[in-house]
Design a protein around this motif. Structure first.
Motif, PDB file in Angstrom:
ATOM      1  N   ALA A  92     -20.548   2.167   2.201  1.00 19.36           N
ATOM      2  CA  ALA A  92     -19.274   1.744   2.802  1.00 19.36           C
ATOM      3  C   ALA A  92     -18.840   2.817   3.794  1.00 19.36           C
ATOM      4  O   ALA A  92     -18.686   3.983   3.410  1.00 19.36           O
ATOM      5  CB  ALA A  92     -18.206   1.563   1.732  1.00 19.36           C
ATOM      6  N   PRO A  93     -18.640   2.450   5.067  1.00 19.44           N
ATOM      7  CA  PRO A  93     -18.254   3.449   6.068  1.00 19.44           C
ATOM      8  C   PRO A  93     -17.046   4.256   5.585  1.00 19.44           C
ATOM      9  O   PRO A  93     -16.123   3.695   5.004  1.00 19.44           O
ATOM     10  CB  PRO A  93     -17.887   2.592   7.282  1.00 19.44           C
ATOM     11  CG  PRO A  93     -18.693   1.341   7.115  1.00 19.44           C
ATOM     12  CD  PRO A  93     -18.752   1.096   5.626  1.00 19.44           C
ATOM     13  N   GLY A  94     -17.094   5.547   5.817  1.00 20.85           N
ATOM     14  CA  GLY A  94     -16.053   6.440   5.300  1.00 20.85           C
ATOM     15  C   GLY A  94     -16.650   7.225   4.149  1.00 20.85           C
ATOM     16  O   GLY A  94     -17.686   7.875   4.308  1.00 20.85           O
ATOM     17  N   VAL A  95     -16.009   7.146   2.976  1.00 19.21           N
ATOM     18  CA  VAL A  95     -16.518   7.889   1.817  1.00 19.21           C
ATOM     19  C   VAL A  95     -17.098   6.978   0.749  1.00 19.21           C
ATOM     20  O   VAL A  95     -17.547   7.436  -0.292  1.00 19.21           O
ATOM     21  CB  VAL A  95     -15.410   8.775   1.184  1.00 19.21           C
ATOM     22  CG1 VAL A  95     -15.045   9.922   2.104  1.00 19.21           C
ATOM     23  CG2 VAL A  95     -14.175   7.955   0.821  1.00 19.21           C
ATOM     24  N   MET A 114      -9.979  12.470   8.625  1.00 20.62           N
ATOM     25  CA  MET A 114     -11.102  13.415   8.669  1.00 20.62           C
ATOM     26  C   MET A 114     -12.019  13.186   7.448  1.00 20.62           C
ATOM     27  O   MET A 114     -11.557  13.199   6.315  1.00 20.62           O
ATOM     28  CB  MET A 114     -10.477  14.798   8.596  1.00 20.62           C
ATOM     29  CG  MET A 114     -11.011  15.966   9.336  1.00 20.62           C
ATOM     30  SD  MET A 114     -12.389  15.919  10.404  1.00 20.62           S
ATOM     31  CE  MET A 114     -12.984  17.547  10.087  1.00 20.62           C
ATOM     32  N   LEU A 115     -13.304  12.993   7.718  1.00 19.17           N
ATOM     33  CA  LEU A 115     -14.236  12.769   6.613  1.00 19.17           C
ATOM     34  C   LEU A 115     -14.823  14.103   6.148  1.00 19.17           C
ATOM     35  O   LEU A 115     -15.078  14.982   6.968  1.00 19.17           O
ATOM     36  CB  LEU A 115     -15.373  11.856   7.069  1.00 19.17           C
ATOM     37  CG  LEU A 115     -14.966  10.424   7.427  1.00 19.17           C
ATOM     38  CD1 LEU A 115     -16.148   9.658   8.002  1.00 19.17           C
ATOM     39  CD2 LEU A 115     -14.408   9.710   6.213  1.00 19.17           C
ATOM     40  N   LEU A 154     -11.025   5.508   2.510  1.00 20.09           N
ATOM     41  CA  LEU A 154     -10.215   6.700   2.217  1.00 20.09           C
ATOM     42  C   LEU A 154      -9.007   6.324   1.345  1.00 20.09           C
ATOM     43  O   LEU A 154      -8.612   7.071   0.449  1.00 20.09           O
ATOM     44  CB  LEU A 154      -9.752   7.361   3.526  1.00 20.09           C
ATOM     45  CG  LEU A 154     -10.883   8.015   4.342  1.00 20.09           C
ATOM     46  CD1 LEU A 154     -10.397   8.392   5.744  1.00 20.09           C
ATOM     47  CD2 LEU A 154     -11.430   9.254   3.631  1.00 20.09           C
ATOM     48  N   ALA A 155      -8.450   5.141   1.608  1.00 17.23           N
ATOM     49  CA  ALA A 155      -7.288   4.695   0.820  1.00 17.23           C
ATOM     50  C   ALA A 155      -7.700   4.396  -0.628  1.00 17.23           C
ATOM     51  O   ALA A 155      -6.947   4.685  -1.570  1.00 17.23           O
ATOM     52  CB  ALA A 155      -6.664   3.462   1.465  1.00 17.23           C
ATOM     53  N   ILE A 156      -8.891   3.828  -0.808  1.00 12.98           N
ATOM     54  CA  ILE A 156      -9.393   3.570  -2.173  1.00 12.98           C
ATOM     55  C   ILE A 156      -9.547   4.896  -2.919  1.00 12.98           C
ATOM     56  O   ILE A 156      -9.143   5.030  -4.078  1.00 12.98           O
ATOM     57  CB  ILE A 156     -10.745   2.816  -2.117  1.00 12.98           C
ATOM     58  CG1 ILE A 156     -10.538   1.377  -1.645  1.00 12.98           C
ATOM     59  CG2 ILE A 156     -11.449   2.836  -3.474  1.00 12.98           C
ATOM     60  CD1 ILE A 156     -11.835   0.639  -1.318  1.00 12.98           C
ATOM     61  N   ALA A 157     -10.132   5.877  -2.240  1.00 18.32           N
ATOM     62  CA  ALA A 157     -10.353   7.189  -2.878  1.00 18.32           C
ATOM     63  C   ALA A 157      -9.019   7.795  -3.312  1.00 18.32           C
ATOM     64  O   ALA A 157      -8.881   8.314  -4.432  1.00 18.32           O
ATOM     65  CB  ALA A 157     -11.090   8.110  -1.913  1.00 18.32           C
TER      66      ALA A 157
END
Ligand code: MRU
Length: 346
Positions: free
Chosen positions: A164-167, A1-2, A137-140
């Motif tokens: 970058a798609p996502g966050v 979920m973004l 999301l994993a980087i965040a």
């Protein structure tokens, strides 16, 4: 979920691609609907869509669009041609080249023809988009440990959801800290000549309700000592850790070293280049000198003035404290960590 505050600058549904035109942000939200690969290549070249992971995903969809337009007899050759054109649109971000190869992998399967090939290419493009969202999301999640409560982060260019798609990458870590109530503060370089920091990073910070201060790029030396960390993105990372990113990044790295402030690069595996041993092998995009001779479309230098406009620079690995990736943080020595990352996911 973004999180609800993030942009979704690239959307694809039922054969239709929509790009938010980043050239006119923050003043306007204009959406473009490219019909063919050449339109997507032009959008990438012109920075309608920008940021290393984002241009990779856009190129993938460019191939899916092209497949719909080509007839069965032209399909294979036409897709190869479109792939070459898209990969050439910007030379520095390796994500673009890797995305084109990945989305064209179904061409190796000779049993796929006509609609089955079109469907396979489209499925690859959509899978790549989902993978990049998951990576961001994993980087965040991996990088948030670097930020203490109230951390002051210095950054450059735009590395949020617009890039970058996502966050996003570096900014995605800041979003995560914000969502966890850590109250991060961002100091954003305005990023001349095209002002991605002023126009895009500040827009994303304002939307998220994160405290941010914009600085002229030349103020970086004055503020770096008051920051806890310098956090940037990347367009291509060599096997030894040398990193190409927006021009000005190397300056921040040198300043951070001098001030004793940690300097981290946040990037997904798709930005690491298994074919590049060191920074010397990275092609730096040279852009039109008019971008430097003017500001926001208005000429700022006198008639007759000339300019030099490299879009990126290379930060030597020795200035980098670590890499935040979708597989965790890579610390020194970088060689083994990068090799492991590429072996698992590359
Ligand atoms: O020229 P741009 O705006 O495409 O440059 C983008 C950058 O330099 C980003 O830092 C990089 O692509 C990482 S984005 C997540």
């Amino acid at each position: 979920m973004l999180p609800s505050f993030v942009f979704r600058p690239i959307r694809y549904s039922q054969g239709s691609l929509t790009l938010v035109d980043q050239r006119v942000l923050p003043g306007r939200i204009r959406r473009l609907r490219p019909a063919r690969a050449r339109d997507v290549a032009a959008a990438i070249r012109g920075l309608v869509v920008r940021g290393a992971p984002a241009i990779g995903v856009a190129a993938g969809y460019g191939l899916a669009l092209e497949a719909r337009q080509l007839d069965d007899r032209q399909l294979r050759a036409g897709l190869r041609r479109a792939g070459r054109m898209l990969a050439r649109a910007r030379p520095t971000a390796v994500n673009l080249h890797r995305a084109v190869s990945c989305v064209l992998e179904p061409l190796a399967d000779k049993t796929l023809t006509g609609d089955s090939l079109r469907r396979a290419v489209e499925a690859r493009a959509m899978a790549l988009d989902r993978e990049e969202v998951a990576r961001s999301l994993a980087i965040a999640a991996a990088g948030v440990v670097l930020l203490r409560d109230g951390a002051r982060v210095l950054t450059i260019c735009n590395t949020g959801a617009l890039a970058a798609p996502g966050v996003g990458t570096a900014l995605g870590i800041v979003f995560e800290a914000h969502l966890r109530g850590l109250q991060p503060r961002v100091c954003a370089c305005e990023t001349r000549p095209l002002l991605q920091g002023a126009r895009l990073t500040m827009l994303e910070l304002v939307r998220a309700g994160i405290r941010g201060r914009l600085i002229a790029d030349s103020a970086a030396a004055a503020v770096v000592g008051d920051c806890d960390i310098v956090l940037v993105g990347a367009d291509r990372i060599a096997r030894n850790g040398d990193t190409a990113n927006k021009v000005g990044t190397r300056m921040l790295a040198v300043l951070a070293r001098e001030a004793g402030v940690p300097f981290y690069v946040a990037a997904p595996v798709s930005t690491f280049d298994p074919g590049c041993a060191e920074g010397k092998g990275i092609v730096i995009e040279q852009r039109d000198e008019q971008e430097v001779l003017s500001c926001l479309g208005r000429r700022s230098a006198p008639p007759g003035a000339r300019a030099f406009n490299p879009a990126f620079d290379v930060t030597p690995a020795r200035f980098i404290s670590g890499f935040v990736t979708d597989r965790g943080i890579i610390s020194r020595p970088f060689g083994p960590g990068i090799r492991r990352l590429l072996a698992v996911t590359g």
